[in-house]
Design an enzyme around this catalytic site. Structure first.
Site, PDB file in Angstrom:
ATOM      1  N   THR A 129       0.190 -13.650  -7.334  1.00 25.06           N
ATOM      2  CA  THR A 129      -0.167 -12.222  -7.309  1.00 25.06           C
ATOM      3  C   THR A 129       1.046 -11.324  -7.537  1.00 25.06           C
ATOM      4  O   THR A 129       2.179 -11.708  -7.213  1.00 25.06           O
ATOM      5  CB  THR A 129      -0.790 -11.864  -5.940  1.00 25.06           C
ATOM      6  OG1 THR A 129      -0.710 -10.455  -5.741  1.00 25.06           O
ATOM      7  CG2 THR A 129      -0.070 -12.522  -4.785  1.00 25.06           C
ATOM      8  N   GLU A 131       1.776  -9.000  -5.772  1.00 23.62           N
ATOM      9  CA  GLU A 131       2.349  -8.710  -4.449  1.00 23.62           C
ATOM     10  C   GLU A 131       3.607  -9.552  -4.193  1.00 23.62           C
ATOM     11  O   GLU A 131       4.385  -9.243  -3.307  1.00 23.62           O
ATOM     12  CB  GLU A 131       1.326  -8.979  -3.348  1.00 23.62           C
ATOM     13  CG  GLU A 131       0.370  -7.842  -3.102  1.00 23.62           C
ATOM     14  CD  GLU A 131       1.041  -6.586  -2.551  1.00 23.62           C
ATOM     15  OE1 GLU A 131       1.761  -6.681  -1.551  1.00 23.62           O
ATOM     16  OE2 GLU A 131       0.858  -5.521  -3.143  1.00 23.62           O
ATOM     17  N   TYR A 153       1.194 -11.247   3.118  1.00 25.60           N
ATOM     18  CA  TYR A 153       0.380 -11.854   2.063  1.00 25.60           C
ATOM     19  C   TYR A 153       1.274 -12.244   0.875  1.00 25.60           C
ATOM     20  O   TYR A 153       1.210 -13.364   0.355  1.00 25.60           O
ATOM     21  CB  TYR A 153      -0.705 -10.856   1.637  1.00 25.60           C
ATOM     22  CG  TYR A 153      -1.433 -11.218   0.377  1.00 25.60           C
ATOM     23  CD1 TYR A 153      -2.337 -12.272   0.356  1.00 25.60           C
ATOM     24  CD2 TYR A 153      -1.220 -10.499  -0.798  1.00 25.60           C
ATOM     25  CE1 TYR A 153      -3.011 -12.605  -0.813  1.00 25.60           C
ATOM     26  CE2 TYR A 153      -1.895 -10.819  -1.962  1.00 25.60           C
ATOM     27  CZ  TYR A 153      -2.782 -11.871  -1.965  1.00 25.60           C
ATOM     28  OH  TYR A 153      -3.439 -12.202  -3.121  1.00 25.60           O
ATOM     29  N   LYS A 157       2.222 -16.002  -0.610  1.00 24.29           N
ATOM     30  CA  LYS A 157       1.982 -16.380  -2.003  1.00 24.29           C
ATOM     31  C   LYS A 157       3.264 -16.865  -2.685  1.00 24.29           C
ATOM     32  O   LYS A 157       3.224 -17.742  -3.538  1.00 24.29           O
ATOM     33  CB  LYS A 157       1.367 -15.207  -2.767  1.00 24.29           C
ATOM     34  CG  LYS A 157      -0.092 -14.941  -2.389  1.00 24.29           C
ATOM     35  CD  LYS A 157      -1.006 -16.051  -2.928  1.00 24.29           C
ATOM     36  CE  LYS A 157      -2.463 -15.775  -2.723  1.00 24.29           C
ATOM     37  NZ  LYS A 157      -3.350 -16.764  -3.351  1.00 24.29           N
TER      38      LYS A 157
HETATM   39  O1  F7E Z   1      -5.166  -1.293  -2.631  1.00 20.38           O
HETATM   40  C1  F7E Z   1      -4.212   2.186  -1.965  1.00 20.38           C
HETATM   41  C2  F7E Z   1      -3.454   1.076  -1.273  1.00 20.38           C
HETATM   42  O2  F7E Z   1      -6.507  -2.813  -1.167  1.00 20.38           O
HETATM   43  C3  F7E Z   1      -4.753  -0.713  -3.845  1.00 20.38           C
HETATM   44  C4  F7E Z   1      -5.639  -7.675  -3.730  1.00 20.38           C
HETATM   45  O3  F7E Z   1      -6.514  -8.285  -4.655  1.00 20.38           O
HETATM   46  O4  F7E Z   1      -4.338  -6.722  -5.480  1.00 20.38           O
HETATM   47  C5  F7E Z   1      -5.052  -6.402  -4.304  1.00 20.38           C
HETATM   48  O5  F7E Z   1      -4.200  -5.831  -3.335  1.00 20.38           O
HETATM   49  C6  F7E Z   1      -3.961   0.532  -3.565  1.00 20.38           C
HETATM   50  C7  F7E Z   1      -2.885   0.367  -2.510  1.00 20.38           C
HETATM   51  O6  F7E Z   1      -5.454  -3.693  -3.301  1.00 20.38           O
HETATM   52  C8  F7E Z   1      -6.956   3.172   0.184  1.00 20.38           C
HETATM   53  O7  F7E Z   1      -2.472   1.616  -0.410  1.00 20.38           O
HETATM   54  C9  F7E Z   1      -5.400   4.165  -0.946  1.00 20.38           C
HETATM   55  O8  F7E Z   1      -1.725   1.030  -2.943  1.00 20.38           O
HETATM   56  O9  F7E Z   1      -7.371  -2.233  -3.457  1.00 20.38           O
HETATM   57  P1  F7E Z   1      -6.218  -2.517  -2.592  1.00 20.38           P
HETATM   58  P2  F7E Z   1      -3.961  -4.266  -3.171  1.00 20.38           P
HETATM   59  O10 F7E Z   1      -3.394  -4.041  -1.823  1.00 20.38           O
HETATM   60  O11 F7E Z   1      -3.152  -3.746  -4.321  1.00 20.38           O
HETATM   61  C10 F7E Z   1      -3.261  -7.652  -5.333  1.00 20.38           C
HETATM   62  C11 F7E Z   1      -2.710  -7.934  -6.714  1.00 20.38           C
HETATM   63  C12 F7E Z   1      -3.670  -8.863  -4.591  1.00 20.38           C
HETATM   64  O12 F7E Z   1      -3.236  -9.980  -4.885  1.00 20.38           O
HETATM   65  C13 F7E Z   1      -4.525  -8.654  -3.393  1.00 20.38           C
HETATM   66  O13 F7E Z   1      -5.114  -9.868  -2.961  1.00 20.38           O
HETATM   67  O14 F7E Z   1      -4.824   1.538  -3.067  1.00 20.38           O
HETATM   68  N1  F7E Z   1      -5.254   2.820  -1.132  1.00 20.38           N
HETATM   69  N2  F7E Z   1      -6.421   4.395  -0.136  1.00 20.38           N
HETATM   70  C14 F7E Z   1      -6.206   2.181  -0.448  1.00 20.38           C
HETATM   71  N3  F7E Z   1      -6.482   0.868  -0.348  1.00 20.38           N
HETATM   72  C15 F7E Z   1      -7.577   0.511   0.406  1.00 20.38           C
HETATM   73  N4  F7E Z   1      -7.908  -0.790   0.504  1.00 20.38           N
HETATM   74  N5  F7E Z   1      -8.328   1.462   1.079  1.00 20.38           N
HETATM   75  C16 F7E Z   1      -8.061   2.802   1.000  1.00 20.38           C
HETATM   76  O15 F7E Z   1      -8.742   3.661   1.589  1.00 20.38           O
END
Ligand code: F7E
Length: 332
Positions: A129, A131, A153, A157
């Site tokens: 990922t 990440e 996480y 990974k």
């Molecule tokens: O957040 C921002 C949050 O939770 C994206 C997983 O598939 O991709 C994914 O991880 C962005 C971040 O995904 C909210 O702060 C704002 O900047 O959809 P997400 P993630 O953390 O990028 C990677 C590549 C992986 O490998 C992971 O398994 O959005 N954000 N407001 C928010 N995020 C969430 N969840 N909820 C909010 O209200």
């Protein structure tokens, strides 16, 4: 010739269900590893697999048990294995650290060790990922960029990625890692921001919600379409030589961009409904991550096709359909 046998962990997730479909279409015999509890309530826990259940084999096993994994591999004896299962929500909660780290690292290790002993010729894919890059020193990130993970996480990974590299180099296994940037679809889990937004839009349009609470709207991500990303996984395992590849669109968009387009699809003005809520902010999260997939394009012949706006519209449409509302004609 007998059909190729494939083992998919995390088969009931977004990527697992797309991959199972793609491999069935390619005439593989598909075996999916699921938790035993999943088999007890398939209509809820295996929702994404319901249309496929009569065509795939489900094998109950926990990634936390070496014996369970070993026995599953001994029974299935796969030709290809895609290891997608993981605790994948990027949480910054201290409580989550221990289980995320142990489950993700041990699960990968148990699987690699079992394959090495039982079917060493099996081709292996590991779901890495973006990440893993964390607070990367360069932009965009490619296969040479140093990993500097900032989340547990991401750390788990990186450990999995290093296990894969070691099994490849020490034991000559055909083991590859995809370094996948964010990838979304109408099957995305509701805890991730994209699906939270599109299902929120559908609820507002249906009149069952009046607002959508989100965290940092300035956060930026490189968002692609999940169905295309699982095709990249398959391509990696068809190469004569195992290797690692970045899979990304190379385009950055903010959460605000996503929100604006999703509300536009429903003919709504997002500023009337979106409330920023400090509870959803993540302190010290990864900087904007944007991938350079040149190597995948050159070696795998892979490239992203679906446009960002088109993907969002598809997600909003699916969620509106589920909520029982139609999108206003003017936005179509
Ligand atoms: O957040 C921002 C949050 O939770 C994206 C997983 O598939 O991709 C994914 O991880 C962005 C971040 O995904 C909210 O702060 C704002 O900047 O959809 P997400 P993630 O953390 O990028 C990677 C590549 C992986 O490998 C992971 O398994 O959005 N954000 N407001 C928010 N995020 C969430 N969840 N909820 C909010 O209200």
């Amino acid at each position: 010739m007998s059909r190729k046998r494939v083992l998919i962990t995390g088969v009931n997730g977004q990527d697992g269900s797309y991959l199972a479909e793609e491999l069935l279409a390619r005439d593989y015999e598909v075996f999916g590893l699921v938790r035993r509890v999943g088999l007890e309530a398939p209509e809820h826990r295996l929702e994404r697999l319901l249309p496929l259940l009569d065509r795939i084999h489900l094998q109950p096993a926990s990634l936390e048990s070496y014996a369970g994994i070993f026995n599953a591999v001994a029974k299935i004896r796969p030709d290809e294995c895609y290891h997608l299962a993981a605790a994948s929500f990027v949480s910054y909660e201290f409580d989550d650290e221990f289980s995320t780290l142990t489950t993700n690292i041990n699960g990968t290790h148990y699987l690699l060790a079992s394959l090495k002993d039982l079917v060493p010729q099996c081709r292996f894919y590991f779901a890495g990922t973006s990440e893993m890059f964390g607070s990367a020193e360069e932009m965009p990130q490619n296969e040479q960029t140093r990993f500097r993970p900032r989340s547990i996480y991401g750390i788990s990974k990186v450990a999995g990625f290093e296990l894969v590299r070691n099994y490849r180099e020490r034991y000559g296994m055909h083991a590859s890692s995809g370094i996948l940037f964010n990838h979304e679809s109408p099957r995305r889990g509701h805890e991730f921001v994209t699906r939270k937004i599109t299902s929120g839009v559908a609820r507002i349009l249906a009149g069952t919600a009046t607002e959508l609470r989100l965290g940092n709207l300035d956060a930026e991500r490189d968002w692609g379409f999940a169905k295309e990303y699982v095709d990249a996984m398959w391509r990696m395992l068809q190469q004569p030589i195992p290797d690692d590849y970045v899979i990304a669109t190379g385009k950055l968009n903010s959460v605000r961009d996503f929100v604006r387009i999703a509300f536009q699809c429903a003919g709504l003005d997002w500023e009337k409904y979106v409330v920023t809520d400090p509870n959803f902010f993540r302190s010290g999260e990864s900087v904007a991550l944007c991938g350079d997939a040149t190597k995948a394009r050159q070696v795998l012949g892979w490239e992203p096709k679906k446009q960002f706006e088109e993907m969002i519209r598809e997600m909003v449409e699916t969620d509106c359909l589920a909520a029982g509302v139609a999108l206003p004609a003017a936005t179509l």
